[in-house]
Design an enzyme around this catalytic site. Structure first.
Site, PDB file in Angstrom:
ATOM      1  NE  ARG A 120      -4.192  -2.084   1.899  1.00  0.00           N
ATOM      2  CZ  ARG A 120      -3.967  -3.154   2.791  1.00  0.00           C
ATOM      3  NH1 ARG A 120      -3.136  -3.304   3.492  1.00  0.00           N
ATOM      4  NH2 ARG A 120      -4.808  -4.053   2.539  1.00  0.00           N
ATOM      5  CE  LYS A 142      -0.981  13.315 -14.824  1.00  0.00           C
ATOM      6  NZ  LYS A 142      -1.513  14.017 -16.031  1.00  0.00           N
ATOM      7  CE  LYS A 226       4.965  17.103 -14.613  1.00  0.00           C
ATOM      8  NZ  LYS A 226       5.053  15.801 -15.360  1.00  0.00           N
ATOM      9  CD  GLU A 236      -4.424  15.836 -15.634  1.00  0.00           C
ATOM     10  OE1 GLU A 236      -3.227  15.788 -15.524  1.00  0.00           O
ATOM     11  OE2 GLU A 236      -5.280  15.515 -16.412  1.00  0.00           O
ATOM     12  NE  ARG A 240      -0.001  16.480 -13.217  1.00  0.00           N
ATOM     13  CZ  ARG A 240       0.855  15.867 -12.312  1.00  0.00           C
ATOM     14  NH1 ARG A 240       0.704  15.931 -11.067  1.00  0.00           N
ATOM     15  NH2 ARG A 240       1.764  14.951 -12.946  1.00  0.00           N
ATOM     16  CG  HIS A 251      -1.571   9.753 -24.941  1.00  0.00           C
ATOM     17  ND1 HIS A 251      -2.090  10.131 -23.703  1.00  0.00           N
ATOM     18  CD2 HIS A 251      -0.325   9.865 -24.619  1.00  0.00           C
ATOM     19  CE1 HIS A 251      -1.340  10.335 -22.905  1.00  0.00           C
ATOM     20  NE2 HIS A 251      -0.065  10.247 -23.388  1.00  0.00           N
ATOM     21  CG  HIS A 264       5.353   9.984 -24.631  1.00  0.00           C
ATOM     22  ND1 HIS A 264       4.068  10.015 -24.546  1.00  0.00           N
ATOM     23  CD2 HIS A 264       5.618  11.013 -23.983  1.00  0.00           C
ATOM     24  CE1 HIS A 264       3.296  10.939 -23.789  1.00  0.00           C
ATOM     25  NE2 HIS A 264       4.454  11.732 -23.759  1.00  0.00           N
TER      26      HIS A 264
HETATM   27  P1  NAD Z   1      12.011   5.328 -22.445  1.00  0.00           P
HETATM   28  O1  NAD Z   1      11.966   4.978 -20.913  1.00  0.00           O
HETATM   29  O2  NAD Z   1      11.792   4.332 -23.357  1.00  0.00           O
HETATM   30  O3  NAD Z   1      13.511   5.650 -22.851  1.00  0.00           O
HETATM   31  C1  NAD Z   1      14.134   5.872 -24.020  1.00  0.00           C
HETATM   32  C2  NAD Z   1      15.302   5.015 -24.428  1.00  0.00           C
HETATM   33  O4  NAD Z   1      16.313   5.480 -24.034  1.00  0.00           O
HETATM   34  C3  NAD Z   1      14.907   3.275 -24.096  1.00  0.00           C
HETATM   35  O5  NAD Z   1      15.478   2.608 -24.945  1.00  0.00           O
HETATM   36  C4  NAD Z   1      15.931   3.553 -22.774  1.00  0.00           C
HETATM   37  O6  NAD Z   1      16.433   2.156 -22.406  1.00  0.00           O
HETATM   38  C5  NAD Z   1      17.008   4.436 -23.425  1.00  0.00           C
HETATM   39  N1  NAD Z   1      17.862   5.238 -22.303  1.00  0.00           N
HETATM   40  C6  NAD Z   1      17.437   5.839 -21.202  1.00  0.00           C
HETATM   41  N2  NAD Z   1      18.453   6.392 -20.676  1.00  0.00           N
HETATM   42  C7  NAD Z   1      19.497   6.437 -21.436  1.00  0.00           C
HETATM   43  C8  NAD Z   1      20.902   6.766 -21.263  1.00  0.00           C
HETATM   44  N3  NAD Z   1      21.197   7.747 -20.403  1.00  0.00           N
HETATM   45  N4  NAD Z   1      21.452   6.612 -22.276  1.00  0.00           N
HETATM   46  C9  NAD Z   1      21.249   5.556 -23.355  1.00  0.00           C
HETATM   47  N5  NAD Z   1      19.937   5.046 -23.551  1.00  0.00           N
HETATM   48  C10 NAD Z   1      19.158   5.502 -22.493  1.00  0.00           C
HETATM   49  O7  NAD Z   1      11.406   6.784 -22.940  1.00  0.00           O
HETATM   50  P2  NAD Z   1      11.094   8.099 -22.386  1.00  0.00           P
HETATM   51  O8  NAD Z   1      11.160   9.107 -23.415  1.00  0.00           O
HETATM   52  O9  NAD Z   1      12.181   8.586 -21.031  1.00  0.00           O
HETATM   53  O10 NAD Z   1       9.866   8.086 -21.593  1.00  0.00           O
HETATM   54  C11 NAD Z   1       8.511   7.991 -22.146  1.00  0.00           C
HETATM   55  C12 NAD Z   1       7.507   7.421 -21.355  1.00  0.00           C
HETATM   56  O11 NAD Z   1       7.356   8.444 -20.152  1.00  0.00           O
HETATM   57  C13 NAD Z   1       6.192   7.000 -21.803  1.00  0.00           C
HETATM   58  O12 NAD Z   1       5.614   5.919 -21.468  1.00  0.00           O
HETATM   59  C14 NAD Z   1       5.496   8.194 -21.400  1.00  0.00           C
HETATM   60  O13 NAD Z   1       3.959   7.859 -21.454  1.00  0.00           O
HETATM   61  C15 NAD Z   1       5.924   8.693 -20.142  1.00  0.00           C
HETATM   62  N6  NAD Z   1       5.583   9.711 -19.680  1.00  0.00           N
HETATM   63  C16 NAD Z   1       5.055   9.996 -18.308  1.00  0.00           C
HETATM   64  C17 NAD Z   1       5.009  11.235 -17.640  1.00  0.00           C
HETATM   65  C18 NAD Z   1       4.676  11.413 -16.298  1.00  0.00           C
HETATM   66  O14 NAD Z   1       4.336  12.526 -16.082  1.00  0.00           O
HETATM   67  N7  NAD Z   1       4.666  10.402 -15.466  1.00  0.00           N
HETATM   68  C19 NAD Z   1       5.394  12.572 -18.557  1.00  0.00           C
HETATM   69  C20 NAD Z   1       5.893  12.158 -19.669  1.00  0.00           C
HETATM   70  C21 NAD Z   1       5.827  10.904 -20.418  1.00  0.00           C
HETATM   71  N1  GLY Z   2       2.865  14.898 -18.270  1.00  0.00           N
HETATM   72  C1  GLY Z   2       1.523  15.184 -17.829  1.00  0.00           C
HETATM   73  C2  GLY Z   2       1.635  15.494 -16.471  1.00  0.00           C
HETATM   74  O1  GLY Z   2       2.498  15.302 -15.397  1.00  0.00           O
HETATM   75  O2  GLY Z   2       0.676  15.799 -15.796  1.00  0.00           O
END
Ligand code: NAD
Ligand code: GLY
Length: 364
Positions: A120, A142, A226, A236, A240, A251, A264
């Site tokens: 939890r 998030k 942010k 949100e 937000r 998406h 993304h």
């Molecule tokens: P990711 O986590 O897939 O990383 C991108 C690629 O880079 C992967 O292949 C990873 O292994 C590689 N990588 C990571 N760090 C590295 C480094 N230092 N050197 C070499 N390779 C490296 O993608 P992302 O763009 O970081 O994140 C996308 C995700 O984040 C999506 O799932 C999206 O929905 C989510 N997201 C969440 C929020 C939130 O508020 N929680 C906001 C925006 C995006």
């Molecule tokens: N990436 C959208 C949020 O954090 O609200």
């Protein structure tokens, strides 16, 4: 090093931004209350940086367990998170454990979700290693996973204890992933910070060349924007939502492509341009502002065209499943001007349709 704060009362936490942050172990260890830790990373990041983090924690007298996940958005699933639970249970982690996300947004979102659910709720810390994760996903709480029927549909709001955004990690990040992060940086200028947008327009070549000062400034300004928005509206209920500029369109593209097409950030870039085009049709942005955004995205080596397989119907089908849908109406984030976004449910549906038809029939 810069330190920003996400102000959420007793759940407030710092964001450390700089380089060689792991040379200051207390930045991490100060936020670990017990002796147990589980580092969650993936098969790409672990060979690069895992040992460094393991050593730091062991030197601080912590018990260190590790799980290395498969790499890819298609693995951002409940099944993968179940693997984290399995490791936590097999290694008998208690409620005092701390999960440490070492990776990009995919690792961070799943680690945070596992931390929210395990017994939890246990502590977690974000060590984001992509630009996108440093400017966006590691901040704000998030967490979650994708479902075949919709992106990020299963999750929880759950804040980390600290975020260590070390721009040194970006040296090994592939250029395409770096550009995807720049899309989210541009987003902050568009939604809430016209001066930052202007800075980006004038300094994009330094940012794309990964000049350290420019990168640190971009991460700082992004996190500042942010943190301000999240502090005002953590769950949100209102404002937000503007952080999702371009995301409803983006998406839809990601889901339609089974999470294996555009990245993304790339999908968000296309989505932000669609939002700007609709805003223009509605009389808010002028043509040269939309053209300026298209040019900025191109200079950031981001896609500006809708993928060939997308149709207006496919967009509408997936957009109808968006989390911002309220009483059957898709709510969109639109731009009143550069630097000022708003949430709208009463946009002209005909103009949305025109925007999608134009974008889906425009040659790439
Ligand atoms: P990711 O986590 O897939 O990383 C991108 C690629 O880079 C992967 O292949 C990873 O292994 C590689 N990588 C990571 N760090 C590295 C480094 N230092 N050197 C070499 N390779 C490296 O993608 P992302 O763009 O970081 O994140 C996308 C995700 O984040 C999506 O799932 C999206 O929905 C989510 N997201 C969440 C929020 C939130 O508020 N929680 C906001 C925006 C995006
Ligand atoms: N990436 C959208 C949020 O954090 O609200």
């Amino acid at each position: 090093m810069k330190t920003l704060s996400v102000d959420l009362g007793e759940r407030s936490y710092p964001i450390y931004i700089g380089s060689a942050l792991l040379a200051q172990p207390h930045l991490l260890t100060d936020h670990i209350r017990g002796d147990e830790t589980l580092i969650v990373s993936n098969e790409t990041v672990a060979p690069l940086y895992l040992e460094q983090v393991q050593r730091l924690l062991r030197d601080a007298g912590k018990r260190v367990d590790t799980i290395v996940l498969p790499d890819g958005e298609q693995f951002k699933t409940l099944d993968t998170v179940n693997g984290i639970f399995q490791t936590l249970l097999e290694k008998r982690h208690s409620r005092k454990t701390t999960l440490i996300a070492l990776g990009g947004g995919v690792v961070g979102d799943m680690t945070g979700f596992a931390a929210a659910c395990y017994q939890r709720g246990v502590n977690f810390i974000q060590i984001p290693t992509t630009l996108l994760a440093q400017v966006d996903s590691s901040v704000g709480g998030k967490t979650g996973v994708n479902h075949p029927l919709g992106k990020n549909m299963i999750g929880a709001f759950y804040q980390p204890r600290a975020v260590l955004a070390d721009v040194g990690f970006l040296k090994t990040l592939p250029d395409r992933e770096y550009s995807a992060g720049v899309a989210e940086v541009i987003k902050y200028g568009l939604i809430s910070d016209p001066a930052f947008y202007e800075w980006l327009d004038g300094n994009l070549s330094s940012l794309m060349a990964k000049e350290r000062e420019a990168v640190i400034y971009a991460v700082e300004m992004s996190c500042l924007n942010k943190a301000r928005i999240v502090s005002a509206d953590e769950r949100e209920a209102g404002k937000r939502a503007i952080l999702n500029l371009g995301h409803t369109f983006g998406h839809a593209i990601e889901t339609a492509q089974g999470y294996q097409g555009l990245l993304h950030g790339e999908a968000v870039a296309v989505g932000m341009l669609l939002a700007a085009e609709l805003s223009h049709r509605m009389g808010y942005l002028n043509e040269s502002e939309v053209a300026g955004l298209r040019d900025l995205l191109r200079r950031a080596r981001l896609p500006v065209a809708v993928p060939a397989e997308m149709t207006p119907d496919l967009f509408m089908h997936h957009m109808a499943l968006d989390k911002k849908v309220s009483e059957g109406v898709v709510r969109l984030i639109l731009l009143k001007s550069i630097g000022s976004a708003f949430v709208s449910a009463d946009y002209d549906k005909g103009l949305l349709s025109e925007t999608l038809v134009a974008a889906c029939t425009r040659p790439a």
